[in-house]
Design an enzyme around this catalytic site. Structure first.
Site, short mmCIF file in Angstrom:
data_model
loop_
_atom_site.label_atom_id
_atom_site.label_comp_id
_atom_site.label_asym_id
_atom_site.label_seq_id
_atom_site.Cartn_x
_atom_site.Cartn_y
_atom_site.Cartn_z
N LYS A 253 7.33 -0.19 -0.04
CA LYS A 253 8.03 1.08 0.18
C LYS A 253 9.53 0.90 0.30
O LYS A 253 10.04 -0.19 0.50
CB LYS A 253 7.41 1.82 1.36
CG LYS A 253 6.05 2.39 0.93
CD LYS A 253 5.51 3.45 1.81
CE LYS A 253 4.25 4.04 1.13
NZ LYS A 253 3.39 4.72 2.08
N ARG A 287 -3.06 -0.70 3.48
CA ARG A 287 -3.13 -0.22 2.08
C ARG A 287 -2.05 -0.95 1.29
O ARG A 287 -0.87 -0.78 1.58
CB ARG A 287 -2.90 1.30 2.08
CG ARG A 287 -2.98 1.96 0.72
CD ARG A 287 -2.69 3.45 0.83
NE ARG A 287 -2.80 4.12 -0.46
CZ ARG A 287 -1.82 4.14 -1.36
NH1 ARG A 287 -0.67 3.56 -1.12
NH2 ARG A 287 -2.00 4.77 -2.51
N1 HH2 Z 1 1.28 5.96 0.52
C1 HH2 Z 1 1.26 6.34 -0.77
C2 HH2 Z 1 0.17 7.04 -1.31
N2 HH2 Z 1 -0.91 7.31 -0.54
N3 HH2 Z 1 -2.01 7.19 1.54
C3 HH2 Z 1 -2.02 6.83 2.82
N4 HH2 Z 1 -3.08 7.09 3.60
N5 HH2 Z 1 -0.97 6.15 3.41
C4 HH2 Z 1 0.15 5.85 2.68
O1 HH2 Z 1 1.09 5.25 3.27
C5 HH2 Z 1 0.20 6.24 1.31
C6 HH2 Z 1 -0.92 6.91 0.76
C7 HH2 Z 1 2.42 6.01 -1.65
O2 HH2 Z 1 2.23 4.76 -2.31
P1 HH2 Z 1 1.77 4.64 -3.83
O3 HH2 Z 1 0.38 5.17 -3.99
O4 HH2 Z 1 1.94 3.26 -4.34
O5 HH2 Z 1 2.81 5.51 -4.62
P2 HH2 Z 1 2.71 6.90 -5.35
O6 HH2 Z 1 2.41 7.94 -4.32
O7 HH2 Z 1 4.07 7.08 -5.99
O8 HH2 Z 1 1.60 6.83 -6.36
#
Ligand code: HH2
Length: 310
Positions: A253, A287
């Site tokens: 992040k 995660r």
């Molecule tokens: N962060 C992201 C997406 N989903 N869900 C939970 N429960 N907690 C988190 O911190 C969280 C999440 C963001 O990360 P990522 O999926 O890699 O990115 P993007 O939303 O751009 O697909």
């Protein structure tokens, strides 16, 4: 002369809350998910999106997506989180933020991969969605739990989870993707996030969801500045007192980029520092994008933590 007795080992810190609490969540089809009581479970991120902040477009086609899922499971992922809509927020880091996606588009990205994986593995499969229609179809296709970054923003999603009786992750955020950076204002971020998660937990029963099926998440990077993210990690123990397992998603992040200058794909070492902290301070699930390195890191970290019992 008699040799002095060796100095006793001094334990300056109380055992991490993760070691003292454990939960057994009920999954569909009679299975269970055991959380707590040891190292956190590793949730591998599978982004089926063109625009995720660190790996957008890498796994858009079902074939590389399924291959990446298999690789994460082979590396020791305890569960996978399939997401077909980016939640990349607007703000100074990512400009306008992720485009919103229709339920049909989200399902067109998700279902081939979910169905393919369900056909070949018993691994626990989570689906990261904010939409009731997507959650309902995903559960029908064999998803085990729903990860909702809007914490039941869509009543249809709450109804789908209640009908399935499956676990749900409720993540803290404020506003929506386009304006959450404007809501990153807190007098006491830990107290306010804790109170808002407690309120989300209090709402689930009215929606017909068993609170014993809820996992809570501070929402690292969602309506938070770098200092807010750091304070929440620092005081994860305060959120653990809500009595529910905690999921922490700090992987790659932007606060790690702000601290290190590293671009998203080069934030592994910083991400592991966050995993290590979270593991010792009560996280039940981490995660992450980098499963193999995280599993290795946690294996050594947990072995050191257990060595005083040898
Ligand atoms: N962060 C992201 C997406 N989903 N869900 C939970 N429960 N907690 C988190 O911190 C969280 C999440 C963001 O990360 P990522 O999926 O890699 O990115 P993007 O939303 O751009 O697909």
């Amino acid at each position: 002369m008699k040799a002095a007795a060796p100095a006793p080992l001094v334990h300056s810190e109380a055992p991490a809350p993760a070691a003292s609490h454990s939960w057994r969540l009920a999954l569909p089809r009679g299975r269970r998910l055991a959380l707590g009581g040891g190292r956190p479970l590793v949730m591998g991120v599978l982004n089926l999106t063109p625009d995720s902040f660190s790996d957008g477009g890498w796994f858009l086609d079902p074939e590389p997506a399924v291959a990446h899922a298999r690789a994460m499971l082979a590396s020791g992922a305890d569960l996978l989180d399939l997401g077909a809509e980016s939640t990349r927020p607007a703000g100074k880091t990512y400009g306008a933020g992720a485009a919103t996606v229709s339920a049909d588009e989200e399902l067109a990205r998700l279902l081939p991969v979910l169905e393919g994986l369900r056909g070949e593995t018993d691994a626990v499969l989570s689906v990261d969605t904010r939409k009731g229609a997507v959650a309902r179809a995903a559960l029908a296709a064999g998803a085990d739990l729903i990860n909702d970054v809007s914490a039941l923003g869509d009543p249809e999603l709450a109804a789908a989870v209640a009908a399935a009786g499956c676990p749900v992750v409720l993540m803290h955020s404020r506003g929506d993707l386009a304006d959450m950076h404007l809501h990153a204002r807190y007098d006491d971020v830990v107290a306010e996030v804790r109170a808002e998660l407690a309120a989300a937990l209090a709402r689930v029963e009215a929606a017909g969801i068993d609170p014993a099926q809820v996992v809570l998440d501070p929402g690292i990077g969602f309506a938070k500045t770098r200092m807010h993210n750091l304070a929440l990690l620092r005081r994860l123990d305060a959120l653990a007192t809500l009595g529910r397992p905690l999921l922490v998603g700090a992987s790659r992040k932007s606060f790690i980029g702000e601290l290190t200058g590293a671009p998203p794909a080069e934030r592994l070492a910083g991400s592991l520092a966050a995993v290590g902290w979270a593991a010792r301070h009560g996280a039940a699930i981490v995660r992450v994008h980098d499963v193999e390195a995280t599993v290795q890191f946690l294996a050594v970290d947990a072995a050191i933590a257990a060595a005083d019992r040898a």
